[in-house]
Design a protein around this motif. Sequence first.
Motif, PDB file in Angstrom:
ATOM      1  N   PRO A 115       0.666  -1.122  -0.037  1.00 57.23           N
ATOM      2  CA  PRO A 115      -0.091   0.000   0.038  1.00 57.23           C
ATOM      3  C   PRO A 115       0.603   1.335  -0.173  1.00 57.23           C
ATOM      4  N   ALA A 116       1.899   1.314   0.433  1.00 58.91           N
ATOM      5  CA  ALA A 116       2.679   2.498   0.515  1.00 58.91           C
ATOM      6  C   ALA A 116       3.704   2.856  -0.492  1.00 58.91           C
ATOM      7  N   LEU A 117       3.796   1.624  -1.739  1.00 57.88           N
ATOM      8  CA  LEU A 117       4.960   1.799  -2.862  1.00 57.88           C
ATOM      9  C   LEU A 117       4.291   2.748  -3.698  1.00 57.88           C
ATOM     10  N   ASP A 118       5.141   3.670  -4.238  1.00 57.83           N
ATOM     11  CA  ASP A 118       4.920   4.482  -5.613  1.00 57.83           C
ATOM     12  C   ASP A 118       5.712   3.765  -6.412  1.00 57.83           C
ATOM     13  N   LEU A 119       4.652   3.699  -7.639  1.00 63.19           N
ATOM     14  CA  LEU A 119       5.135   3.211  -8.859  1.00 63.19           C
ATOM     15  C   LEU A 119       5.180   4.167  -9.978  1.00 63.19           C
ATOM     16  N   ILE A 120       6.016   4.068 -10.761  1.00 56.83           N
ATOM     17  CA  ILE A 120       5.997   5.089 -11.817  1.00 56.83           C
ATOM     18  C   ILE A 120       6.132   4.260 -13.274  1.00 56.83           C
ATOM     19  N   LEU A 121       5.593   4.180 -14.205  1.00 55.33           N
ATOM     20  CA  LEU A 121       5.768   3.398 -15.435  1.00 55.33           C
ATOM     21  C   LEU A 121       5.815   4.368 -16.437  1.00 55.33           C
ATOM     22  N   THR A 122       6.576   4.217 -17.599  1.00 53.95           N
ATOM     23  CA  THR A 122       7.036   5.161 -18.492  1.00 53.95           C
ATOM     24  C   THR A 122       7.115   4.334 -19.865  1.00 53.95           C
ATOM     25  N   GLY A 123       6.771   4.733 -20.890  1.00 52.11           N
ATOM     26  CA  GLY A 123       6.928   4.344 -22.092  1.00 52.11           C
ATOM     27  C   GLY A 123       5.977   4.635 -23.261  1.00 52.11           C
ATOM     28  N   THR A 124       5.879   3.710 -24.222  1.00 48.63           N
ATOM     29  CA  THR A 124       4.854   3.957 -25.426  1.00 48.63           C
ATOM     30  C   THR A 124       3.855   3.003 -25.133  1.00 48.63           C
ATOM     31  N   GLN A 125       2.846   3.200 -25.888  1.00 48.07           N
ATOM     32  CA  GLN A 125       1.634   2.330 -26.283  1.00 48.07           C
ATOM     33  C   GLN A 125       1.216   1.778 -24.958  1.00 48.07           C
ATOM     34  N   ILE A 126       0.973   2.454 -23.899  1.00 51.84           N
ATOM     35  CA  ILE A 126       0.713   1.895 -22.620  1.00 51.84           C
ATOM     36  C   ILE A 126      -1.034   1.820 -22.914  1.00 51.84           C
ATOM     37  N   PRO A 127      -1.165   0.299 -22.490  1.00 47.84           N
ATOM     38  CA  PRO A 127      -2.730  -0.478 -22.720  1.00 47.84           C
ATOM     39  C   PRO A 127      -3.542   0.512 -21.943  1.00 47.84           C
ATOM     40  N   ILE A 128      -4.871   0.633 -22.425  1.00 42.82           N
ATOM     41  CA  ILE A 128      -5.934   1.362 -21.553  1.00 42.82           C
ATOM     42  C   ILE A 128      -6.099   0.877 -20.116  1.00 42.82           C
ATOM     43  N   PRO A 129      -6.094  -0.602 -20.189  1.00 44.84           N
ATOM     44  CA  PRO A 129      -6.592  -1.075 -18.683  1.00 44.84           C
ATOM     45  C   PRO A 129      -5.255  -0.520 -17.668  1.00 44.84           C
ATOM     46  N   LEU A 130      -4.063  -0.594 -18.234  1.00 48.06           N
ATOM     47  CA  LEU A 130      -3.009  -0.104 -17.449  1.00 48.06           C
ATOM     48  C   LEU A 130      -3.347   1.557 -16.946  1.00 48.06           C
ATOM     49  N   LEU A 131      -3.717   2.198 -17.866  1.00 47.17           N
ATOM     50  CA  LEU A 131      -3.846   3.826 -17.570  1.00 47.17           C
ATOM     51  C   LEU A 131      -4.989   3.972 -16.511  1.00 47.17           C
ATOM     52  N   GLU A 132      -6.132   2.912 -16.641  1.00 46.51           N
ATOM     53  CA  GLU A 132      -7.251   3.017 -15.871  1.00 46.51           C
ATOM     54  C   GLU A 132      -6.788   2.828 -14.205  1.00 46.51           C
ATOM     55  N   LEU A 133      -5.762   2.182 -14.054  1.00 44.24           N
ATOM     56  CA  LEU A 133      -5.302   1.728 -12.717  1.00 44.24           C
ATOM     57  C   LEU A 133      -4.452   3.120 -12.091  1.00 44.24           C
ATOM     58  N   ALA A 134      -4.056   3.948 -13.185  1.00 43.32           N
ATOM     59  CA  ALA A 134      -3.144   4.923 -12.521  1.00 43.32           C
ATOM     60  C   ALA A 134      -3.949   6.100 -11.601  1.00 43.32           C
ATOM     61  N   ASP A 135      -3.132   6.641 -10.692  1.00 42.04           N
ATOM     62  CA  ASP A 135      -3.688   7.867 -10.004  1.00 42.04           C
ATOM     63  C   ASP A 135      -3.394   8.974 -10.982  1.00 42.04           C
ATOM     64  N   GLN A 136      -2.492   9.146 -11.524  1.00 39.85           N
ATOM     65  CA  GLN A 136      -2.053  10.151 -12.414  1.00 39.85           C
ATOM     66  C   GLN A 136      -1.599   9.620 -13.712  1.00 39.85           C
ATOM     67  N   VAL A 137      -2.131  10.162 -14.976  1.00 43.53           N
ATOM     68  CA  VAL A 137      -1.502   9.839 -16.223  1.00 43.53           C
ATOM     69  C   VAL A 137      -0.855  11.175 -16.902  1.00 43.53           C
ATOM     70  N   THR A 138       0.269  11.088 -17.511  1.00 43.43           N
ATOM     71  CA  THR A 138       0.789  12.141 -18.119  1.00 43.43           C
ATOM     72  C   THR A 138       1.199  11.606 -19.547  1.00 43.43           C
ATOM     73  N   HIS A 139       0.539  12.282 -20.572  1.00 34.10           N
ATOM     74  CA  HIS A 139       0.601  11.953 -22.175  1.00 34.10           C
ATOM     75  C   HIS A 139       1.693  13.318 -22.582  1.00 34.10           C
ATOM     76  N   ARG A 140       2.871  12.653 -23.071  1.00 33.16           N
ATOM     77  CA  ARG A 140       3.777  13.761 -23.524  1.00 33.16           C
ATOM     78  C   ARG A 140       3.604  13.602 -24.966  1.00 33.16           C
ATOM     79  N   ARG A 141       3.468  14.852 -26.083  1.00 31.91           N
ATOM     80  CA  ARG A 141       3.077  14.692 -27.311  1.00 31.91           C
ATOM     81  C   ARG A 141       4.527  14.933 -28.042  1.00 31.91           C
ATOM     82  N   ASN A 142       5.553  15.346 -27.348  1.00 31.08           N
ATOM     83  CA  ASN A 142       7.044  15.440 -28.144  1.00 31.08           C
ATOM     84  C   ASN A 142       7.915  14.977 -27.438  1.00 31.08           C
TER      85      ASN A 142
END
Length: 182
Positions: A155-182
């Motif tokens: 419960p106390a672990l912070d996780l950061i995922l970075t990358g391309t083509q992140i599937p929507i089910p993973l995005l739905e789990l996130a507390d914060q999603v940032t899409h970088r365009r460039n």
Amino acid sequence: MATQTIKPANLTAKSRSNPNLSLASIAPGSLQIFSTIQPSFPLAQIAQALRVASLGTPALVVQFFQGGINQGVEQPRILGQNLTWVRSQIQRRLDQDSQLSPAEIDQILSLWTFTKTAIASLDYGLILLDQLSLAISLDLIPQTEIIQQLSDRPPALDLILTGTQIPIPLLELADQVTHRRN
């Protein structure tokens, strides 16, 4: 925004790196996802891991598709006291179009096994997973397995995922999603 309930069984769990620290006294961790159009080095997120580590919280950076000589789970890089950096022992940079050898697949799967153990270990306050989504798109790691692992994290672990083509089910789990365009 996803909320996480701390179960009573977790309230008495102790951190291995600090056995005097009860998880009940720690704020709930978050899952942040930083998505980009093209593969790029996650400099801002690695800087965040360095900041967290410099403040005394153990952090782990795992780069699934970056490799190097004398790297791999058996030879992690230790930066300072609190930052562990692990790359696969692959001698080239891999991407979506790479044809993977059996040895490269074994290296990526070994890194995933290491990562699952690290997530469950309570040894880290922050874990950054770079390009894990590429392992899904290349059919190396089932998406359901990754979702289960992220959902079952301490419960106390912070996780950061970075990358391309992140599937929507993973995005739905996130507390914060940032899409970088460039």
